[in-house]
Design a protein around this motif. Sequence first.
Motif, PDB file in Angstrom:
ATOM      1  N   SER A  17      50.951  59.061  56.367  1.00 12.88           N
ATOM      2  CA  SER A  17      51.465  59.949  55.609  1.00 12.88           C
ATOM      3  C   SER A  17      50.930  60.109  54.416  1.00 12.88           C
ATOM      4  N   PHE A  40      56.897  56.372  56.952  1.00 12.53           N
ATOM      5  CA  PHE A  40      58.104  55.453  56.614  1.00 12.53           C
ATOM      6  C   PHE A  40      59.073  56.350  55.927  1.00 12.53           C
ATOM      7  N   LEU A  66      58.171  49.533  59.468  1.00 18.80           N
ATOM      8  CA  LEU A  66      57.451  48.417  60.136  1.00 18.80           C
ATOM      9  C   LEU A  66      57.665  47.242  59.913  1.00 18.80           C
ATOM     10  N   ALA A  93      49.562  50.707  57.423  1.00 20.55           N
ATOM     11  CA  ALA A  93      50.713  50.723  56.498  1.00 20.55           C
ATOM     12  C   ALA A  93      50.713  49.367  55.857  1.00 20.55           C
ATOM     13  N   GLY A  94      51.119  49.638  54.527  1.00 21.86           N
ATOM     14  CA  GLY A  94      51.207  48.528  53.371  1.00 21.86           C
ATOM     15  C   GLY A  94      51.355  48.884  52.136  1.00 21.86           C
ATOM     16  N   THR A  95      51.536  48.088  51.295  1.00 23.65           N
ATOM     17  CA  THR A  95      51.762  48.349  49.854  1.00 23.65           C
ATOM     18  C   THR A  95      52.034  47.367  48.963  1.00 23.65           C
ATOM     19  N   ILE A 142      43.918  46.816  58.069  1.00 23.39           N
ATOM     20  CA  ILE A 142      43.525  47.248  56.706  1.00 23.39           C
ATOM     21  C   ILE A 142      43.737  45.956  55.877  1.00 23.39           C
ATOM     22  N   GLY A 189      38.145  48.359  48.362  1.00 20.46           N
ATOM     23  CA  GLY A 189      38.233  47.858  47.099  1.00 20.46           C
ATOM     24  C   GLY A 189      39.350  48.744  46.354  1.00 20.46           C
ATOM     25  N   PHE A 190      38.921  49.514  45.153  1.00 19.90           N
ATOM     26  CA  PHE A 190      39.797  50.122  44.218  1.00 19.90           C
ATOM     27  C   PHE A 190      39.703  51.708  44.999  1.00 19.90           C
ATOM     28  N   ILE A 191      40.746  52.158  45.659  1.00 22.04           N
ATOM     29  CA  ILE A 191      40.692  53.369  46.280  1.00 22.04           C
ATOM     30  C   ILE A 191      41.671  54.364  45.513  1.00 22.04           C
ATOM     31  N   HIS A 196      47.434  53.418  43.729  1.00 22.10           N
ATOM     32  CA  HIS A 196      47.058  53.288  42.264  1.00 22.10           C
ATOM     33  C   HIS A 196      47.858  54.301  41.093  1.00 22.10           C
TER      34      HIS A 196
HETATM   35  N1  NAP Z   1      44.457  52.094  47.383  1.00 24.55           N
HETATM   36  C1  NAP Z   1      43.796  50.944  47.364  1.00 24.55           C
HETATM   37  O1  NAP Z   1      43.027  50.809  46.192  1.00 24.55           O
HETATM   38  C2  NAP Z   1      43.862  49.762  48.463  1.00 24.55           C
HETATM   39  C3  NAP Z   1      42.927  48.656  48.164  1.00 24.55           C
HETATM   40  C4  NAP Z   1      42.985  47.655  49.243  1.00 24.55           C
HETATM   41  C5  NAP Z   1      43.862  48.042  50.284  1.00 24.55           C
HETATM   42  N2  NAP Z   1      44.630  48.956  50.374  1.00 24.55           N
HETATM   43  C6  NAP Z   1      45.580  48.918  51.420  1.00 24.55           C
HETATM   44  O2  NAP Z   1      45.403  50.190  52.150  1.00 24.55           O
HETATM   45  C7  NAP Z   1      46.608  50.588  52.911  1.00 24.55           C
HETATM   46  C8  NAP Z   1      46.880  52.234  52.474  1.00 24.55           C
HETATM   47  O3  NAP Z   1      47.039  52.324  51.197  1.00 24.55           O
HETATM   48  P1  NAP Z   1      46.941  53.342  50.230  1.00 24.55           P
HETATM   49  O4  NAP Z   1      46.144  53.191  49.306  1.00 24.55           O
HETATM   50  O5  NAP Z   1      46.681  54.558  51.370  1.00 24.55           O
HETATM   51  O6  NAP Z   1      48.485  53.587  49.806  1.00 24.55           O
HETATM   52  P2  NAP Z   1      49.626  54.672  50.002  1.00 24.55           P
HETATM   53  O7  NAP Z   1      48.953  56.038  49.968  1.00 24.55           O
HETATM   54  O8  NAP Z   1      50.706  54.544  49.272  1.00 24.55           O
HETATM   55  O9  NAP Z   1      49.849  54.718  51.332  1.00 24.55           O
HETATM   56  C9  NAP Z   1      50.700  53.542  51.941  1.00 24.55           C
HETATM   57  C10 NAP Z   1      51.247  53.881  53.398  1.00 24.55           C
HETATM   58  O10 NAP Z   1      51.840  52.617  54.048  1.00 24.55           O
HETATM   59  C11 NAP Z   1      53.191  53.147  54.282  1.00 24.55           C
HETATM   60  N3  NAP Z   1      54.287  52.010  54.247  1.00 24.55           N
HETATM   61  C12 NAP Z   1      54.587  51.422  53.236  1.00 24.55           C
HETATM   62  N4  NAP Z   1      55.577  50.593  53.526  1.00 24.55           N
HETATM   63  C13 NAP Z   1      55.712  50.797  54.736  1.00 24.55           C
HETATM   64  C14 NAP Z   1      56.961  50.224  55.659  1.00 24.55           C
HETATM   65  N5  NAP Z   1      57.802  49.324  55.111  1.00 24.55           N
HETATM   66  N6  NAP Z   1      56.780  50.506  57.065  1.00 24.55           N
HETATM   67  C15 NAP Z   1      56.160  51.525  57.344  1.00 24.55           C
HETATM   68  N7  NAP Z   1      55.045  52.017  56.484  1.00 24.55           N
HETATM   69  C16 NAP Z   1      54.925  51.630  55.383  1.00 24.55           C
HETATM   70  C17 NAP Z   1      53.578  54.338  53.657  1.00 24.55           C
HETATM   71  O11 NAP Z   1      54.579  55.302  54.257  1.00 24.55           O
HETATM   72  P3  NAP Z   1      55.490  56.363  53.334  1.00 24.55           P
HETATM   73  O12 NAP Z   1      54.602  56.835  52.354  1.00 24.55           O
HETATM   74  O13 NAP Z   1      55.818  57.251  54.482  1.00 24.55           O
HETATM   75  O14 NAP Z   1      56.736  55.469  52.985  1.00 24.55           O
HETATM   76  C18 NAP Z   1      52.031  55.174  53.386  1.00 24.55           C
HETATM   77  O15 NAP Z   1      51.910  55.834  54.605  1.00 24.55           O
HETATM   78  C19 NAP Z   1      47.614  49.724  52.521  1.00 24.55           C
HETATM   79  O16 NAP Z   1      47.709  48.470  53.581  1.00 24.55           O
HETATM   80  C20 NAP Z   1      47.019  48.930  51.262  1.00 24.55           C
HETATM   81  O17 NAP Z   1      47.624  47.748  51.239  1.00 24.55           O
HETATM   82  C21 NAP Z   1      44.536  49.912  49.369  1.00 24.55           C
END
Ligand code: NAP
Length: 253
Positions: A17, A40, A66, A93-95, A142, A189-191, A196
């Motif tokens: 999403s 979610f 999830l 999915a994660g955060t 991821i 890394g930092f995306i 963020h």
């Molecule tokens: N951005 C970075 O710098 C970075 C760095 C390292 C790793 N990551 C990892 O990359 C992945 C994607 O992150 P992103 O940067 O794209 O962040 P994001 O834009 O905040 O997206 C996070 C996604 O995870 C979903 N999610 C969160 N909690 C959930 C739950 N309990 N059940 C199901 N879905 C859930 C959210 O769904 P809804 O929005 O619909 O609630 C959203 O689609 C994550 O695993 C994150 O930890 C990100």
Amino acid sequence: MIYEDLKDKKVLVTGSSSGIGQATAILFARQGCYVGVHYFRTKKGAQKTLKQVKEHSNGTVCGGDLRDEKQAREVVEKFAEAAGGIDILVNNAGTMVDRQSFESATLEYHEDVYATNVRSVFLVTRAALPYLKKSKGAIVNIGSVAGHTGGANGSGMYSGAKAAVATETISMAREFAKYGIRVNSVFPGFIETRFHETYSTPERCKEVAKKTPLGRNGTGEDIANAVLFLAGEAAGFITGEYIAVNGGLYMRA
Ligand SMILES: NC(=O)c1ccc[n+]([C@@H]2O[C@H](COP(=O)([O-])OP(=O)(O)OC[C@H]3O[C@@H](n4cnc5c(N)ncnc54)[C@H](OP(=O)(O)O)[C@@H]3O)[C@@H](O)[C@H]2O)c1
């Protein structure tokens, strides 16, 4: 880049999403895949992703938390029914949930971080396994650079959870090899995504870009490109491995 072998593959991308998942779903659609767009809380985001998916191929939206066993299974079953199976699973999915220090974090926070980032991967993978066994498919998890470095202040538990995802990727790869299923991970890394926008200040985003050897922060597309490589035939002899996509922010010997 277009990978001909990915055409018509059935791909479930959790957390599509927004951010990395959204970019990944769209890149798979550009290969001609049928894409499962999962959300979610952000249904609108998922609808936006699906609209872009449909500019290239086709797909469906499935919503669910999830962390929850029943909902995770329903998401997988709903997608598999609509698509007619599953070839590729991207556990994205994660955060971070919040920034909390070990000194003051609550037990609820600790449990939530692990449920969101680790339990979700287990629940979705277990539910998808019968379909992946049939297709001799591929899984891409991821992780995060934080799983190596321990992360910045307040992200210690998130870093621990992502290290678990990294290690479980290897364990899954070993266990599922007998089914012809490959399992790999990408460590962003930092995306610059909503992640963020939520957990870092604009100043920190600029600081990190400055200290990154390639001189910028990453995009969702940077990560999606690595996911696609690992999911397809180009990586047909790679399993239990990871690709770090971080502009040189963290380099291993
Ligand atoms: N951005 C970075 O710098 C970075 C760095 C390292 C790793 N990551 C990892 O990359 C992945 C994607 O992150 P992103 O940067 O794209 O962040 P994001 O834009 O905040 O997206 C996070 C996604 O995870 C979903 N999610 C969160 N909690 C959930 C739950 N309990 N059940 C199901 N879905 C859930 C959210 O769904 P809804 O929005 O619909 O609630 C959203 O689609 C994550 O695993 C994150 O930890 C990100």
